[in-house]
Scaffold this motif. Structure first.
Motif, short mmCIF file in Angstrom:
data_model
loop_
_atom_site.label_atom_id
_atom_site.label_comp_id
_atom_site.label_asym_id
_atom_site.label_seq_id
_atom_site.Cartn_x
_atom_site.Cartn_y
_atom_site.Cartn_z
N ALA A 24 39.32 28.30 44.30
CA ALA A 24 38.00 29.66 43.51
C ALA A 24 38.90 30.57 44.80
O ALA A 24 38.68 30.88 45.63
CB ALA A 24 36.94 29.13 43.59
N SER A 25 38.75 32.26 44.61
CA SER A 25 39.23 33.13 44.74
C SER A 25 37.56 33.35 45.27
O SER A 25 36.75 33.80 44.61
CB SER A 25 39.68 34.20 44.31
OG SER A 25 38.98 34.86 43.71
N TYR A 44 35.68 34.67 42.08
CA TYR A 44 35.05 33.92 41.20
C TYR A 44 34.33 34.36 40.28
O TYR A 44 34.05 33.82 39.20
CB TYR A 44 35.60 32.04 41.55
CG TYR A 44 35.67 31.63 41.14
CD1 TYR A 44 36.72 30.95 39.75
CD2 TYR A 44 34.29 30.47 40.52
CE1 TYR A 44 36.92 30.41 38.92
CE2 TYR A 44 34.05 29.55 39.66
CZ TYR A 44 34.97 29.08 38.98
OH TYR A 44 35.27 28.40 37.79
N ASN A 59 41.74 34.89 38.35
CA ASN A 59 41.57 34.78 39.42
C ASN A 59 42.72 34.17 40.51
O ASN A 59 42.94 34.34 41.54
CB ASN A 59 41.40 32.52 39.22
CG ASN A 59 40.74 32.22 40.70
OD1 ASN A 59 39.86 32.23 41.76
ND2 ASN A 59 41.42 30.98 41.48
N TRP A 98 43.70 36.45 43.34
CA TRP A 98 44.21 36.16 45.11
C TRP A 98 45.50 36.35 45.45
O TRP A 98 45.07 36.75 46.37
CB TRP A 98 44.71 34.14 45.00
CG TRP A 98 44.06 33.54 45.02
CD1 TRP A 98 43.21 32.50 44.31
CD2 TRP A 98 43.16 33.12 45.97
NE1 TRP A 98 42.64 31.61 45.05
CE2 TRP A 98 42.56 32.14 46.14
CE3 TRP A 98 42.55 33.47 47.62
CZ2 TRP A 98 41.09 31.54 46.65
CZ3 TRP A 98 41.98 33.14 48.35
CH2 TRP A 98 41.78 32.37 48.41
N TYR A 129 38.74 42.51 42.33
CA TYR A 129 38.40 41.98 40.38
C TYR A 129 37.37 43.46 39.80
O TYR A 129 36.66 43.69 40.59
CB TYR A 129 37.00 41.23 39.96
CG TYR A 129 37.36 40.99 38.70
CD1 TYR A 129 38.59 40.67 37.62
CD2 TYR A 129 36.18 40.77 38.12
CE1 TYR A 129 38.19 40.13 36.37
CE2 TYR A 129 35.97 41.07 37.00
CZ TYR A 129 36.79 40.42 35.97
OH TYR A 129 36.75 40.42 34.73
#
Length: 489
Positions: free
Chosen positions: A210-211, A214, A245, A249, A320
């Motif tokens: 998970a980033s 996430y 995801n 990253w 994001y």
């Protein structure tokens, strides 16, 4: 002023006729349609005989310009002039219309003469016709399938690219009723100039887990085109989560590269940095808890809202941005693997539209301001009507700008519109949004509450939008067009 072919004007236009050309009266005095048709035909025929056609005039003008250009080139080869300093007029000259990163570079000037001379003016005229002059005749004779399979004939990459763009504009990419095509993703990768990506590099990003973004990704992916059966049948939410995801990253790593020594970066980050020299970062938008009712989910399924679009910029940059899920959806639908979809998605956001995911999404807000500006140029009355209702593009066009119209169904039409945008530059999405407003102009002007009408745009009609966009381009001044090209950079 009455038409020159109307009944009361035709006799004065005809003039005296020879006995062999006298117009005979119709069989019945009560029928005037035949007489008007004969008079109009004679008037047009006499006018055409008096002067050459427009096509003939254009051919003659083009031949004269080419002859002058050839003579000037021969003169310059024999007597090259000394370079002169740039004049004030050349600095303030209107910029030429730029092209997207996915486009071919402009033809360089063939003469060292300064921009104020006749030689460069003629060269600029030739550059504006470059869309036809750069075409490859050998590539024109090949189908799009064969061109992709065999590559550019005679190694003419620039000519083959121009021929590909014209094929897309004229014929489109062949696909079935669901928008599926075995060629589309490869055409997109070529037009976006996407680099080769090893599948292991994509898997390495997936295996990192998970980033930091996430939770925001999971809060958004479940409602991505949730009412579109075509998308749901082909693309799983898990694949959408993995792609977003992995991209989060790469943005996270790119931010660290700027703050730390690049030598501490991982091998995965190094391989991805080679494919993108200018990655973008963005500030995420907290959505809070997901909507609980099915009605709320359906309302946000195919059309994004502007919730979180204007947020306060915090000190810590996120990875994001709301709307990335909708932008990724067509790539996953058209691609044959997640790696293909990832590299195309990565190239679009980091090379063509980095301003959409950087800072406070400045590129998106510049695009919204340009929607208002272009609409005021194209249709001032419609623009004033919307502004009188306090409807700026910030209110109704934010999802369409951010997602390149992917928020408006149906999905097969989105794919056809993206064929056009990737061929000639994603910046044309600004004009495509204005085209959609012009297409529903009558409904907007007749509506007492245009806000309800524009809350969700009517279903996309890619072909009609393209034709309207091409007409709008001719109305845009060069300086405004230059802003459109650069707004997402």
């Amino acid at each position: 002023m009455p038409s020159p072919t109307s009944e009361n004007q035709a006799p004065s236009r005809l003039g005296p006729l020879s006995p062999a050309m006298q117009l005979h009266p119709p069989p019945s005095p009560g029928i005037h349609r035949t007489l008007r048709r004969l008079q109009s035909a004679h008037s047009l025929g006499a006018k055409a005989a008096a002067q050459p056609s427009l096509i003939s005039q254009q051919r003659l003008q083009l031949q004269q310009q080419q002859h002058q250009f050839q003579n000037l080139n021969q003169h310059l080869q024999k007597h090259p002039p000394a370079p002169a300093p740039r004049s004030h007029a050349s600095v303030n000259r209107s910029p030429q219309r730029a092209r997207a990163n996915s486009d071919a570079p402009p033809i360089p000037n063939v003469s060292p003469v300064q921009p104020t001379t006749h030689a460069t003016m003629t060269a600029a005229t030739a550059t504006r016709r470059s869309a036809l002059s750069k075409r490859s005749l050998a590539a024109d004779a090949m189908s799009l399938e064969r061109l992709l399979r065999e590559g550019p004939p005679n190694g003419d990459i620039e000519g083959a690219l121009e021929s590909t763009r014209l094929k897309i504009l004229d014929q489109g990419i062949r696909s079935d009723s669901d928008g599926m095509s075995s060629l589309r993703i490869y055409v997109w990768l070529i037009l976006l100039n996407a680099p080769m990506l090893d599948t292991d590099s994509y898997l390495a990003l997936i295996h990192r887990g998970a980033s930091p973004a996430y939770s925001k990704i999971r809060n958004d992916t479940f409602r991505t085109l949730s009412t579109d059966p075509l998308f749901r049948r082909r693309v799983s939410e898990a694949s959408l989560i993995r792609l977003l995801n992995a991209f989060a990253w790469t943005l996270h790593d790119a931010r660290e590269v700027r703050t730390r020594d690049p030598s501490v970066a991982s091998s995965t980050r190094h391989s991805l940095d080679q494919s993108s020299s200018r990655p973008g970062t963005g500030y995420g938008s907290d959505y809070g808890s997901p909507a609980s009712s099915p009605t709320a989910k359906r309302a946000r399924a195919l059309t994004l809202t502007t919730e979180g679009s204007v947020t306060s910029v915090t000190a810590e940059a996120g990875t994001y941005v709301q709307g990335m899920n909708v932008l990724a959806a067509p790539f996953l639908y058209a691609a044959r693997s997640e790696a293909e979809a990832y590299v195309a998605f990565h190239q679009l956001l980091t090379k063509e539209c980095p301003g959409y995911i950087r800072g406070a999404m400045d590129g998106v807000h510049k695009g919204l301001a340009l929607v208002d500006k272009v609409l005021a140029i194209v249709d001032p009355k419609l623009s004033m009507h919307l502004l009188s209702k306090n409807l700026s593009a910030e209110i109704y066009a934010f999802p369409s700008v951010l997602t390149l119209c992917a928020c408006t169904p149906p999905l097969p039409e989105v794919l056809r519109l993206w064929d056009f945008l990737f061929a000639y530059g994603p910046h044309l999405n600004i004009l495509c949004i204005v085209a959609q407003l012009v297409m529903i102009r009558t409904k907007i002007m007749g509506s007492a509450s245009p806000n309800k009408l524009l809350r969700s745009f009517p279903a996309l009609q890619a072909d009609q939008i393209k034709h309207t966009t091409l007409a709008i381009i001719r109305m845009i001044p060069d300086d405004v067009y230059a802003e459109i090209v650069a707004h997402a950079r």
